[in-house]
Design a protein around this motif. Structure first.
Motif, short mmCIF file in Angstrom:
data_model
loop_
_atom_site.label_atom_id
_atom_site.label_comp_id
_atom_site.label_asym_id
_atom_site.label_seq_id
_atom_site.Cartn_x
_atom_site.Cartn_y
_atom_site.Cartn_z
N ALA A 69 1.19 -1.06 0.19
CA ALA A 69 -0.12 -0.03 -0.11
C ALA A 69 1.03 0.70 0.19
N ALA A 70 0.48 2.03 -0.75
CA ALA A 70 0.60 3.83 -0.38
C ALA A 70 0.10 3.91 0.75
N GLN A 71 0.83 5.46 1.43
CA GLN A 71 0.98 5.98 3.20
C GLN A 71 -0.65 7.08 2.33
N ASP A 72 -0.77 7.49 1.17
CA ASP A 72 -1.01 8.30 0.44
C ASP A 72 -1.59 8.46 -0.80
N VAL A 73 -2.06 9.22 -1.43
CA VAL A 73 -2.65 9.93 -2.85
C VAL A 73 -2.96 10.75 -3.01
N ALA A 74 -2.21 11.45 -4.14
CA ALA A 74 -2.87 13.05 -4.86
C ALA A 74 -4.28 12.73 -5.43
N ALA A 75 -4.64 14.45 -4.68
CA ALA A 75 -6.75 14.34 -4.37
C ALA A 75 -7.15 14.50 -6.27
N ALA A 76 -5.95 13.85 -7.86
CA ALA A 76 -5.80 14.41 -8.49
C ALA A 76 -5.20 13.18 -9.37
N GLU A 77 -6.00 13.27 -10.84
CA GLU A 77 -5.30 12.45 -11.89
C GLU A 77 -4.16 13.53 -12.01
N PRO A 78 -3.16 12.66 -13.47
CA PRO A 78 -1.61 13.09 -13.01
C PRO A 78 -1.91 14.99 -13.90
N GLY A 79 -1.28 15.31 -13.21
CA GLY A 79 -0.90 17.39 -14.14
C GLY A 79 -0.21 17.69 -13.13
N ALA A 80 0.12 19.16 -12.90
CA ALA A 80 1.04 19.49 -12.74
C ALA A 80 0.12 20.26 -11.10
N PHE A 81 1.26 19.13 -10.50
CA PHE A 81 0.67 19.58 -9.04
C PHE A 81 2.02 18.95 -7.91
N THR A 82 2.67 19.54 -7.80
CA THR A 82 4.15 20.37 -7.12
C THR A 82 3.79 18.59 -5.74
N GLY A 83 4.90 18.20 -5.84
CA GLY A 83 5.29 16.93 -5.13
C GLY A 83 4.47 15.76 -4.69
N GLU A 84 3.57 16.27 -5.57
CA GLU A 84 2.01 15.23 -5.12
C GLU A 84 2.35 13.51 -5.68
N VAL A 85 1.68 12.45 -5.54
CA VAL A 85 1.80 10.48 -6.71
C VAL A 85 0.43 10.93 -6.79
N SER A 86 0.58 10.29 -7.67
CA SER A 86 -1.10 10.25 -8.57
C SER A 86 -0.73 8.45 -8.23
N ALA A 87 -2.04 8.50 -8.56
CA ALA A 87 -3.14 7.09 -7.81
C ALA A 87 -2.54 6.45 -9.53
N ALA A 88 -2.56 7.18 -11.07
CA ALA A 88 -1.96 6.32 -11.39
C ALA A 88 -0.52 5.63 -11.85
N GLU A 89 0.48 6.53 -11.19
CA GLU A 89 1.83 6.01 -11.02
C GLU A 89 1.74 5.25 -9.94
N LEU A 90 1.13 5.56 -8.92
CA LEU A 90 1.20 4.43 -7.24
C LEU A 90 0.79 2.49 -8.25
#
Length: 258
Positions: A69-90
């Motif tokens: 599991a990941a400990q968190d995920v971005a509340a957005a699809e891939p895009g310009a969100f510095t420092g976030e990690v997308s569900a798609a990449e996970l």
């Protein structure tokens, strides 16, 4: 004859306690423990871990085929969100679960019910199973079950409107028990989880409920059928204690089928 209990799910989050090499050494030790357990091999006991982001790819490799599991995920699809990690990449690197809505994320980073619902929706769209953390701030006796139900509905009623049978994992962690010397009293947890799980499984047939909050040796036995497993804390930083909880779960499953 005791009620049949098909499986017990165990998991843990390493939070930010370990360094990179320590995480990988821990994962290797746990992989060996899982490989030696007949109950894990036949699926009666399942185990997952949520390490820090940098350790995810290697932990996925070490623990395969067991879920990571990941400990968190971005509340957005891939895009310009510095420092976030997308569900798609996970999903791309083999992560299968994602922890969402932990009390620390709510308290320290201001996450709201709306943020948590968005994260659940993004995770589900990408094929990840949410490990949704819920719980009351202070002991509330009968009212705590309503808090749990309301928090789950706030997070999942929208994302699971069309697919209510998708598996979701609920980690019931009363905020006041996180990091405490002892878990919440077993009778209290049963009074909360029993009614809450009954209501929620009618709405979300794929729901699995775990107890977290200083869970350790004996917690699973004390809680009985009120939960489907445990979301373990610092107790399992020692890999030998992972083995101890797996042994406890195996024993309970053996009693349940007699």
């Amino acid at each position: 004859m005791a009620r049949s209990r098909p499986r017990i799910l165990l998991g843990t989050s390493l939070k930010m306690y370990f360094g990179h090499q320590q995480t990988l050494q821990w994962a290797q030790a746990v992989a060996e423990i899982l490989a030696a357990s007949p109950a894990v091999a036949d699926g009666r006991v399942e185990f997952f871990v949520a390490p820090a982001f940098p350790a995810l790819p290697e932990t996925v490799r070490i623990l395969a085929p067991h879920p990571v599991a990941a400990q968190d995920v971005a509340a957005a699809e891939p895009g310009a969100f510095t420092g976030e990690v997308s569900a798609a990449e996970l999903a791309e690197i083999g992560v299968r679960l994602v922890e969402i809505g932990h009390a620390e994320r709510r308290r320290l980073f201001g996450e709201t019910d709306a943020t948590i619902a968005t994260k659940c929706a993004v995770a589900l769209r990408r094929g990840l199973t949410p490990v949704l953390c819920v719980g009351e701030r202070e002991p509330e006796d009968a009212a705590a079950a309503r808090v749990v139900v309301d928090q789950v509905d706030a997070a999942l009623s929208g994302p699971l409107r069309d697919t209510p049978d998708r598996q979701v994992i609920i980690a019931y962690e009363p905020h006041w028990a996180i990091g405490a010397a002892e878990p919440a009293p077993a009778a209290y947890v049963r009074e909360v989880c029993g009614p809450a799980r009954e209501q929620l499984q009618d709405r979300y047939p794929g729901l699995v409920m775990l107890y977290g909050g200083s869970a350790g040796p004996g917690t699973l036995t004390a809680l009985g059928d009120a939960v489907d497993g445990l979301f373990l804390g610092r107790f399992v930083h020692d890999p030998h204690n992972v083995a101890a909880v797996i042994d406890e779960a195996t024993s309970l499953l053996g009693h349940a089928i007699r």
